[in-house]
Write a protein that holds these residues in place. Structure first.
Motif, PDB file in Angstrom:
ATOM      1  N   GLU A   1      40.509  63.396  96.999  1.00  0.00           N
ATOM      2  CA  GLU A   1      40.584  64.448  98.015  1.00  0.00           C
ATOM      3  C   GLU A   1      41.760  65.399  97.779  1.00  0.00           C
ATOM      4  N   VAL A   2      42.335  65.354  96.587  1.00  0.00           N
ATOM      5  CA  VAL A   2      43.464  66.225  96.249  1.00  0.00           C
ATOM      6  C   VAL A   2      42.937  67.443  95.492  1.00  0.00           C
ATOM      7  N   SER A   3      43.317  68.627  95.960  1.00  0.00           N
ATOM      8  CA  SER A   3      42.836  69.853  95.316  1.00  0.00           C
ATOM      9  C   SER A   3      43.827  70.398  94.287  1.00  0.00           C
ATOM     10  N   HIS A   4      45.117  70.075  94.444  1.00  0.00           N
ATOM     11  CA  HIS A   4      46.141  70.573  93.528  1.00  0.00           C
ATOM     12  C   HIS A   4      47.365  69.675  93.621  1.00  0.00           C
TER      13      HIS A   4
ATOM     14  N   LEU B   1      49.361  68.671  96.837  1.00  0.00           N
ATOM     15  CA  LEU B   1      50.577  67.871  96.771  1.00  0.00           C
ATOM     16  C   LEU B   1      51.670  68.648  96.052  1.00  0.00           C
ATOM     17  N   LEU B   2      52.682  69.026  96.810  1.00  0.00           N
ATOM     18  CA  LEU B   2      53.828  69.726  96.250  1.00  0.00           C
ATOM     19  C   LEU B   2      54.786  68.720  95.634  1.00  0.00           C
ATOM     20  N   GLU B   3      55.785  69.206  94.950  1.00  0.00           N
ATOM     21  CA  GLU B   3      56.771  68.320  94.333  1.00  0.00           C
ATOM     22  C   GLU B   3      57.408  67.412  95.379  1.00  0.00           C
ATOM     23  N   LYS B   4      57.736  67.949  96.561  1.00  0.00           N
ATOM     24  CA  LYS B   4      58.342  67.138  97.625  1.00  0.00           C
ATOM     25  C   LYS B   4      57.376  66.080  98.147  1.00  0.00           C
ATOM     26  N   ASP B   5      56.075  66.384  98.165  1.00  0.00           N
ATOM     27  CA  ASP B   5      55.084  65.404  98.600  1.00  0.00           C
ATOM     28  C   ASP B   5      55.000  64.238  97.613  1.00  0.00           C
ATOM     29  N   LEU B   6      55.067  64.556  96.332  1.00  0.00           N
ATOM     30  CA  LEU B   6      55.024  63.516  95.310  1.00  0.00           C
ATOM     31  C   LEU B   6      56.315  62.704  95.315  1.00  0.00           C
ATOM     32  N   ALA B   7      57.439  63.341  95.626  1.00  0.00           N
ATOM     33  CA  ALA B   7      58.706  62.603  95.760  1.00  0.00           C
ATOM     34  C   ALA B   7      58.615  61.639  96.937  1.00  0.00           C
ATOM     35  N   ARG B   8      58.028  62.093  98.034  1.00  0.00           N
ATOM     36  CA  ARG B   8      57.840  61.225  99.208  1.00  0.00           C
ATOM     37  C   ARG B   8      56.903  60.063  98.859  1.00  0.00           C
ATOM     38  N   LEU B   9      55.858  60.346  98.097  1.00  0.00           N
ATOM     39  CA  LEU B   9      54.941  59.296  97.659  1.00  0.00           C
ATOM     40  C   LEU B   9      55.682  58.259  96.820  1.00  0.00           C
ATOM     41  N   CYS B  10      56.548  58.717  95.911  1.00  0.00           N
ATOM     42  CA  CYS B  10      57.334  57.790  95.090  1.00  0.00           C
ATOM     43  C   CYS B  10      58.248  56.937  95.957  1.00  0.00           C
TER      44      CYS B  10
ATOM     45  N   ALA C   1      46.387  54.232 103.569  1.00  0.00           N
ATOM     46  CA  ALA C   1      46.408  53.092 102.656  1.00  0.00           C
ATOM     47  C   ALA C   1      45.411  52.037 103.113  1.00  0.00           C
ATOM     48  N   VAL C   2      44.719  51.468 102.143  1.00  0.00           N
ATOM     49  CA  VAL C   2      43.811  50.350 102.400  1.00  0.00           C
ATOM     50  C   VAL C   2      44.280  49.199 101.534  1.00  0.00           C
ATOM     51  N   SER C   3      44.543  48.074 102.177  1.00  0.00           N
ATOM     52  CA  SER C   3      45.015  46.901 101.456  1.00  0.00           C
ATOM     53  C   SER C   3      43.941  45.835 101.474  1.00  0.00           C
ATOM     54  N   SER C   4      43.691  45.288 100.315  1.00  0.00           N
ATOM     55  CA  SER C   4      42.712  44.218 100.195  1.00  0.00           C
ATOM     56  C   SER C   4      43.199  43.252  99.129  1.00  0.00           C
ATOM     57  N   GLY C   5      43.621  42.099  99.552  1.00  0.00           N
ATOM     58  CA  GLY C   5      44.126  41.119  98.598  1.00  0.00           C
ATOM     59  C   GLY C   5      45.425  41.578  97.981  1.00  0.00           C
ATOM     60  N   ARG C   6      45.491  41.551  96.658  1.00  0.00           N
ATOM     61  CA  ARG C   6      46.726  41.889  95.957  1.00  0.00           C
ATOM     62  C   ARG C   6      46.849  43.358  95.578  1.00  0.00           C
ATOM     63  N   VAL C   7      45.869  44.173  95.946  1.00  0.00           N
ATOM     64  CA  VAL C   7      45.870  45.583  95.552  1.00  0.00           C
ATOM     65  C   VAL C   7      45.852  46.466  96.798  1.00  0.00           C
ATOM     66  N   GLU C   8      46.704  47.472  96.783  1.00  0.00           N
ATOM     67  CA  GLU C   8      46.714  48.446  97.866  1.00  0.00           C
ATOM     68  C   GLU C   8      46.289  49.789  97.304  1.00  0.00           C
ATOM     69  N   THR C   9      45.368  50.455  98.005  1.00  0.00           N
ATOM     70  CA  THR C   9      44.885  51.755  97.587  1.00  0.00           C
ATOM     71  C   THR C   9      45.457  52.815  98.515  1.00  0.00           C
ATOM     72  N   LEU C  10      46.126  53.801  97.950  1.00  0.00           N
ATOM     73  CA  LEU C  10      46.678  54.900  98.722  1.00  0.00           C
ATOM     74  C   LEU C  10      45.817  56.119  98.468  1.00  0.00           C
ATOM     75  N   MET C  11      45.189  56.610  99.534  1.00  0.00           N
ATOM     76  CA  MET C  11      44.290  57.751  99.428  1.00  0.00           C
ATOM     77  C   MET C  11      45.057  59.007  99.798  1.00  0.00           C
ATOM     78  N   LEU C  12      45.123  59.928  98.856  1.00  0.00           N
ATOM     79  CA  LEU C  12      45.889  61.155  99.003  1.00  0.00           C
ATOM     80  C   LEU C  12      44.931  62.306  99.250  1.00  0.00           C
ATOM     81  N   GLU C  13      45.461  63.382  99.866  1.00  0.00           N
ATOM     82  CA  GLU C  13      44.574  64.520 100.120  1.00  0.00           C
ATOM     83  C   GLU C  13      45.351  65.824 100.159  1.00  0.00           C
ATOM     84  N   GLY C  14      44.616  66.905  99.947  1.00  0.00           N
ATOM     85  CA  GLY C  14      45.183  68.239 100.049  1.00  0.00           C
ATOM     86  C   GLY C  14      45.915  68.686  98.801  1.00  0.00           C
TER      87      GLY C  14
END
Length: 125
Positions: free
Chosen positions: A56-59, A27-36, A12-25
């Protein structure tokens, strides 16, 4: 001032009022649940505007898209939003097939998505 943090495999990169979460690889259903879950925790700590960068996400598992839509709705109810960036045509097709094509704003690059938050709050003359 930019701030970089890594939590649960999410950079994650935070700058001011916006945070950017950079994902990679892949992402299975459990990975997206963890992200949520991670987004929910960040929202409880005051985050209102987030960019999810998929460059950087392939699937990703389409079954994890609906919970992501629900998390975005909770951000919107709190006065913020989640914007998506860097989706390949393949990932865009997955979001479209999962019914999310009109539930998010999509941007080619994370900087475009971050800038959209600044434009949204700029006063019109």
């Amino acid at each position: 001032m930019n701030q970089v943090a890594e939590a649960q495999g999410i950079r994650a990169v935070s700058s001011g009022r916006v945070e950017t979460l950079m994902l990679e690889g892949e992402l299975l259903e459990k990975d997206l649940a963890r992200l949520c879950d991670e987004l929910g925790g960040r929202m409880q700590r005051g985050l209102r505007n987030a960019v999810l960068d998929f460059s950087e996400v392939s699937h990703l598992d389409y079954r994890g898209v609906k919970p992501l839509i629900a998390r975005a709705e909770s951000f919107r109810k709190a006065g913020g939003d989640i914007k998506l960036s860097g989706l390949s045509p393949y990932l865009s097709a997955i979001f479209r097939a999962a019914g999310a094509h009109d539930r998010f704003e999509f941007y080619p690059h994370m900087n475009d998505a971050r800038a959209a938050f600044a434009l949204a709050r700029a006063p019109f003359v």
